[in-house]
Design an enzyme around this catalytic site. Structure first.
Site, PDB file in Angstrom:
ATOM      1  CG  HIS A 279      -1.008  11.431   5.023  1.00  0.00           C
ATOM      2  ND1 HIS A 279      -0.519  10.332   5.695  1.00  0.00           N
ATOM      3  CD2 HIS A 279      -1.912  12.013   5.848  1.00  0.00           C
ATOM      4  CE1 HIS A 279      -1.109  10.262   6.884  1.00  0.00           C
ATOM      5  NE2 HIS A 279      -1.955  11.267   7.002  1.00  0.00           N
TER       6      HIS A 279
ATOM      7  CG  ASP B  58       2.587  11.406   7.055  1.00  0.00           C
ATOM      8  OD1 ASP B  58       3.101  11.025   5.999  1.00  0.00           O
ATOM      9  OD2 ASP B  58       2.030  10.646   7.865  1.00  0.00           O
TER      10      ASP B  58
ATOM     11  N   GLY C  60      10.425  14.662   8.991  1.00  0.00           N
ATOM     12  CA  GLY C  60       9.359  14.315   9.936  1.00  0.00           C
ATOM     13  C   GLY C  60       8.421  13.279   9.318  1.00  0.00           C
TER      14      GLY C  60
ATOM     15  N   GLY D 103      -1.192  -0.796  -4.698  1.00  0.00           N
ATOM     16  CA  GLY D 103      -0.673  -0.043  -5.839  1.00  0.00           C
ATOM     17  C   GLY D 103      -1.713   0.643  -6.707  1.00  0.00           C
TER      18      GLY D 103
ATOM     19  CG  MET E  92       3.055   0.533   4.142  1.00  0.00           C
ATOM     20  SD  MET E  92       2.110   2.037   4.431  1.00  0.00           S
ATOM     21  CE  MET E  92       1.547   1.708   6.091  1.00  0.00           C
TER      22      MET E  92
ATOM     23  CG  ASN F  96       4.032  10.139   1.427  1.00  0.00           C
ATOM     24  OD1 ASN F  96       3.868   9.026   0.915  1.00  0.00           O
ATOM     25  ND2 ASN F  96       3.545  10.438   2.629  1.00  0.00           N
TER      26      ASN F  96
HETATM   27  C1  GRF Z   1      -3.115   5.280   0.057  1.00  0.00           C
HETATM   28  O1  GRF Z   1      -4.263   5.600   0.808  1.00  0.00           O
HETATM   29  C2  GRF Z   1      -2.021   6.263   0.357  1.00  0.00           C
HETATM   30  O2  GRF Z   1      -2.478   7.540   0.613  1.00  0.00           O
HETATM   31  C3  GRF Z   1      -1.419   5.672   1.604  1.00  0.00           C
HETATM   32  O3  GRF Z   1      -1.434   4.286   1.383  1.00  0.00           O
HETATM   33  C4  GRF Z   1      -2.497   3.966   0.500  1.00  0.00           C
HETATM   34  C5  GRF Z   1      -1.901   3.208  -0.649  1.00  0.00           C
HETATM   35  O4  GRF Z   1      -2.882   2.699  -1.494  1.00  0.00           O
HETATM   36  N1  GRF Z   1      -0.138   6.262   1.855  1.00  0.00           N
HETATM   37  P1  GRF Z   1      -2.467   2.053  -2.881  1.00  0.00           P
HETATM   38  O5  GRF Z   1      -1.413   0.976  -2.594  1.00  0.00           O
HETATM   39  O6  GRF Z   1      -1.953   3.126  -3.767  1.00  0.00           O
HETATM   40  O7  GRF Z   1      -3.727   1.427  -3.395  1.00  0.00           O
END
Ligand code: GRF
Length: 217
Positions: free
Chosen positions: A112, A148, A146, A15, A93, A110
């Site tokens: 990425h 990403d 899709g 987070g 996830m 989102n």
């Molecule tokens: C980040 O690198 C984000 O881009 C990816 O998952 C990671 C999450 O990190 N989707 P956090 O939980 O915000 O520290």
């Protein structure tokens, strides 16, 4: 004062992106209020961070549902009852089903940790290193059906160093994630973002003229 955008953040992990949004929102730099944080993971650091900040949290464990759509239905119901206007996935996830997408058209974004369309999916720092890429970065995009693939709002570029490890690259990228995610949310809160097909138009944004070369001689 302008009404704040009602934002929900969905996260599965530690987070840190959520934290950067909380910090910006608390400092008054964001015209958005995080009204709900949802995690599918009871042990997620994101839930702890939200609780510490006094934000309403909800754990909806995907393991309690036999079908993805049923899980999504439960998430959608929670988001609707909190009257959420924008949903930021921050290390969430789970793949979003059409049930979720159709409930919030163009209202889900989102982050990425790669320069899309290069390296979608998982383990992307390893993919970038194995490929021998000279740059990677991060991307904030709208979510479509899709993985990403949705229209891109903002990207940040970071160099890949010759002796990089996955962890070092991930940390360099994460630092930029914490800059660009709140920025994208702020643009949306200001009503400056319009999607035209694949292209995202941001009214009165400054466009970078910077050209990056790596390695240099
Ligand atoms: C980040 O690198 C984000 O881009 C990816 O998952 C990671 C999450 O990190 N989707 P956090 O939980 O915000 O520290």
């Amino acid at each position: 004062m302008q009404k704040k955008l009602r934002l929900a953040v969905l996260a599965s992990g530690s987070g840190t992106n959520l934290q950067s949004i909380i910090d910006q929102s608390q400092s008054g730099a964001l015209d958005a209020e995080i009204v709900l944080v949802i995690s599918n993971n009871p042990g997620s650091g994101a839930l702890e961070r939200a609780e510490q900040a006094g934000i309403k949290t909800l754990c909806i464990n995907h393991r309690d549902f036999s079908a993805r759509e049923d899980f999504d239905q439960a998430v959608v119901a929670a988001l609707k009852s909190a009257e959420v206007e924008l949903i930021a996935l921050a290390g969430f996830m789970r793949i979003i089903s059409s049930v979720f997408l159709q409930a919030f058209p163009q209202r889900i974004i989102n982050i990425h940790p790669a320069l899309l369309p290069a390296f979608p999916g998982l383990n992307v720092q390893k993919k970038a290193l194995d490929y021998g890429a000279r740059f990677s970065g991060c991307t904030v995009h709208f979510v479509d059906d899709g993985v990403d693939t949705g229209p891109i709002i903002i990207q940040a570029v970071v160099p890949i160093h010759a002796d990089d490890t996955e962890a070092a690259l991930a940390a360099r990228i994460l630092e930029q994630e914490h800059e660009i995610y709140p920025q994208a949310i702020q643009w949306i809160a200001e009503g400056r973002v319009e999607v035209e097909g694949r292209y995202v138009r941001i009214r009165a944004a400054m466009h970078s003229e910077q050209i990056l070369i790596n390695p240099t001689s």
